[in-house]
Structure formats: C-alpha cells, structure tokens
Design a protein around this motif. Structure first.
Motif, PDB file in Angstrom:
ATOM      1  N   LEU A   1       0.822  -1.207   0.000  1.00 52.94           N
ATOM      2  CA  LEU A   1       0.000   0.000   0.000  1.00 52.94           C
ATOM      3  C   LEU A   1       0.858   1.260   0.000  1.00 52.94           C
ATOM      4  N   GLU A   2       1.985   1.192   0.675  1.00 55.94           N
ATOM      5  CA  GLU A   2       2.840   2.375   0.751  1.00 55.94           C
ATOM      6  C   GLU A   2       3.636   2.619  -0.520  1.00 55.94           C
ATOM      7  N   ARG A   3       4.129   1.540  -1.167  1.00 54.98           N
ATOM      8  CA  ARG A   3       5.154   1.733  -2.194  1.00 54.98           C
ATOM      9  C   ARG A   3       4.866   1.151  -3.564  1.00 54.98           C
ATOM     10  N   PHE A   4       3.967   0.203  -3.673  1.00 53.90           N
ATOM     11  CA  PHE A   4       3.909  -0.562  -4.917  1.00 53.90           C
ATOM     12  C   PHE A   4       2.642  -0.381  -5.757  1.00 53.90           C
ATOM     13  N   ILE A   5       1.666   0.340  -5.266  1.00 52.39           N
ATOM     14  CA  ILE A   5       0.467   0.632  -6.053  1.00 52.39           C
ATOM     15  C   ILE A   5       0.599   2.044  -6.601  1.00 52.39           C
ATOM     16  N   HIS A   6       0.237   2.228  -7.861  1.00 54.36           N
ATOM     17  CA  HIS A   6       0.398   3.535  -8.489  1.00 54.36           C
ATOM     18  C   HIS A   6      -0.849   3.921  -9.280  1.00 54.36           C
ATOM     19  N   ILE A   7      -1.131   5.215  -9.290  1.00 51.23           N
ATOM     20  CA  ILE A   7      -2.166   5.777 -10.160  1.00 51.23           C
ATOM     21  C   ILE A   7      -1.474   6.290 -11.415  1.00 51.23           C
ATOM     22  N   GLN A   8      -1.914   5.828 -12.575  1.00 54.19           N
ATOM     23  CA  GLN A   8      -1.277   6.203 -13.836  1.00 54.19           C
ATOM     24  C   GLN A   8      -2.282   6.887 -14.746  1.00 54.19           C
ATOM     25  N   ARG A   9      -1.870   7.995 -15.346  1.00 56.65           N
ATOM     26  CA  ARG A   9      -2.722   8.720 -16.286  1.00 56.65           C
ATOM     27  C   ARG A   9      -2.354   8.334 -17.714  1.00 56.65           C
ATOM     28  N   ALA A  10      -3.370   8.247 -18.563  1.00 56.42           N
ATOM     29  CA  ALA A  10      -3.127   7.948 -19.970  1.00 56.42           C
ATOM     30  C   ALA A  10      -2.230   9.007 -20.592  1.00 56.42           C
ATOM     31  N   ASP A  11      -2.450  10.268 -20.195  1.00 52.74           N
ATOM     32  CA  ASP A  11      -1.607  11.375 -20.639  1.00 52.74           C
ATOM     33  C   ASP A  11      -1.102  12.107 -19.404  1.00 52.74           C
ATOM     34  N   PRO A  12       0.126  11.851 -18.986  1.00 50.59           N
ATOM     35  CA  PRO A  12       0.640  12.463 -17.759  1.00 50.59           C
ATOM     36  C   PRO A  12       0.588  13.984 -17.759  1.00 50.59           C
ATOM     37  N   ALA A  13       0.566  14.581 -18.935  1.00 47.58           N
ATOM     38  CA  ALA A  13       0.551  16.042 -19.011  1.00 47.58           C
ATOM     39  C   ALA A  13      -0.842  16.627 -18.837  1.00 47.58           C
TER      40      ALA A  13
ATOM     41  N   ALA B   1      -7.686   9.914 -18.622  1.00 47.15           N
ATOM     42  CA  ALA B   1      -8.142   8.710 -17.943  1.00 47.15           C
ATOM     43  C   ALA B   1      -7.071   8.153 -17.014  1.00 47.15           C
ATOM     44  N   GLU B   2      -7.517   7.616 -15.879  1.00 42.28           N
ATOM     45  CA  GLU B   2      -6.601   7.062 -14.899  1.00 42.28           C
ATOM     46  C   GLU B   2      -6.743   5.549 -14.815  1.00 42.28           C
ATOM     47  N   SER B   3      -5.697   4.909 -14.356  1.00 48.05           N
ATOM     48  CA  SER B   3      -5.740   3.484 -14.058  1.00 48.05           C
ATOM     49  C   SER B   3      -4.906   3.234 -12.810  1.00 48.05           C
ATOM     50  N   ILE B   4      -5.269   2.196 -12.079  1.00 47.45           N
ATOM     51  CA  ILE B   4      -4.504   1.795 -10.898  1.00 47.45           C
ATOM     52  C   ILE B   4      -3.587   0.649 -11.298  1.00 47.45           C
TER      53      ILE B   4
END
Length: 282
Positions: free
Chosen positions: A253-265, A270-273
């Motif tokens: 939970l602290e280090r290995f799950i990330h929220i990623q955006r389709a377009d970081p800018a 859209a987001e994904s976990i």
C-alpha cells in the motif's frame, strides 16, 4: 463430505490464517453501507493512535465530532481516492490525521514503530455492500476501517472455479456501488480458487479485464501458467500467507500501487490503478 462444507473450509482456512497473523475480525454490523467503511475499526484506530489530535477536533466539533470527521473523510475519499488518503491522511478543521502509519525505515524510531503497530488490519466475510440489492462479497480486507481489497473465493469441489468468480465480478457486481467504485474505495479485486488467482483494479461490467496473479509452474526463467504444487496446503496459499501478510500488505500500500494517467501532461486524462503482479513483488 458435503460440498458446501468443503467450500466453507477454503474460506475458513484463509480467515483462520489471517486472524492468527495480525488481522482482526470485522463484523457486518460495523460496516456502513453509505460510507463504505468499517466505522468501528476506523474510529478505534484514530482515537487510539492520535488521541491528542482527536481531543483537539472534539473541542471543535463537540458531540458531532464522529459524524463530522467521517463526513470529511468521505469527502476526501471521493475527491482524492483511497490510495491518496492512505498515504497522505486528511485534515479536518486544521487538525491533521493519519489513516495509516507505515513502517519506519530503520529500527531507531521506537515511537514511529509503536504507531505502526497500532494499524488495524481486518477482514469481513460475506459482506453485504449495497442497499438496492442483497449481494455479498466473499471477503473484504480493510486497513484501519478503509476497504482496500475484495475477493471472491471459489472451490472446484463445489463445481466452481476462478472462472465463476471472474464471471461474478463481470456480471453481478455493479461498479457504481461505492465499495466497488474505481479509486474511491477498494483498490483491487481478486478472483481466487485453490489453484489460481486473478486480479483487476477496475470493474467495468463485461469489459472488466482480469490479469493472472500467479507464481508460475516449472523451473527456469520461462515458467508455465498457474502455480506450483504446495505440499503444505493450497497452491494459492501464497496470496494470504505472503501478499496479504500484515507487513507485506502495508508495504504494498505504501510503495507498490500507483495511479497512472493515460496522458501524464493532462490532469483530466483517464486514470488506471497499477497493482504489481506477483513476480514484480518478488
């Protein structure tokens, strides 16, 4: 042996291991459907781990302190998501609160270690999670009252397998239910049987994509699908013995799950976990 009893034993084996290794038993009556959290575990953790902050907030809110704190927490969860709240906490009326204390980087911080030990990891079985239906999730994992994972557990001895669990998530689990809503509550959903595990971080009805969460069979760098035999129990025991292990789960939970955006800018893209696969955790 009756089939129903056999399936129950699979669930009970998971439950018994977790309860023997640092988890506590949650109860259905403590789960608030409208907030999608275990209020009893959450409030007990906050009051026990941060009594001075709670006293300050109580002076601000008076008799309504619990209700107003939960309302503030719900707002932050809905706006920022579970992962953000777990990692950064919230502030209510200028009073900061941690919702999880993570393990100190070294053993020279006894006060931080003591706070880490106050985390309450709990599980609730057969949890009814909505008001408009009577559906139940086989297993929900909570950290300090916040739901972080769900699991549907199936046993081939009852003519049910992981495929039935996947089908159940796709066809019978509505992602509009708060517990299952993307990012706002549970972060990952597991489909589990005694032999294999699959997982997803976003329920989207029939379009839900499940990924294998298995160790692989065979030797060498190229392994086959599935999991190796386990002389000591179920092939999928690594899930609850290693991944859901108290220290391991908090570390994930602290280090290995990330929220990623389709377009970081673009903040509106859209987001994904991103939840690590088993070999990535290793």
């Amino acid at each position: 042996m009756p089939l129903a009893h056999t399936e129950e034993r699979f669930e009970e084996a998971i439950e018994a291991h977790l309860l023997a290794h640092g988890y506590v038993q949650g109860t259905k009556r403590d789960y608030d459907v409208d907030l999608a959290m275990d209020k009893a575990q959450l409030l007990a953790f906050v009051k026990d781990s941060q009594p001075k902050a709670w006293a300050r907030l109580s002076r601000q809110h008076g008799a309504d302190v619990e209700e107003r704190f939960l309302a503030r927490l719900q707002h932050e969860l809905d706006q920022r998501g579970t992962l953000h709240v777990v990692r950064h906490g919230i502030t209510d009326y200028g009073v900061p609160f941690k919702l999880v204390f993570f393990k100190p980087a070294h053993g020279l911080a006894p006060e931080t270690q003591a706070l880490y030990e106050k985390n309450r990891l709990s599980l609730t079985r057969q949890l009814r999670y909505g008001r408009k239906h009577s559906n139940e999730i086989d297993l929900v994992l909570f950290v300090n009252g916040l739901p972080v994972a769900t699991a549907e557990l199936k046993n081939p001895l009852t003519n049910q397998s992981v495929r039935n669990a996947i089908r159940q998530y796709r066809e019978d689990r509505d992602p509009r239910d708060l517990l299952l809503s993307f990012k706002r509550r549970a972060l990952v959903h597991f489909a589990v049987d005694p032999d294999v595990v699959y997982m997803t971080t976003r329920l989207q009805g029939a379009a839900t994509e499940f990924l294998p969460f298995n160790r692989g069979r065979g030797d060498g760098k190229v392994k086959g699908a599935g999991n190796p035999d386990n002389p000591g129990g179920y092939r999928t025991a690594y899930l609850w013995e290693e991944v859901w292990d108290r220290d391991s789960w908090l570390d994930i939970l602290e280090r290995f799950i990330h929220i990623q955006r389709a377009d970081p800018a673009s903040p509106n893209s859209a987001e994904s976990i991103i939840f690590p696969r088993f070999h990535q955790l290793e």
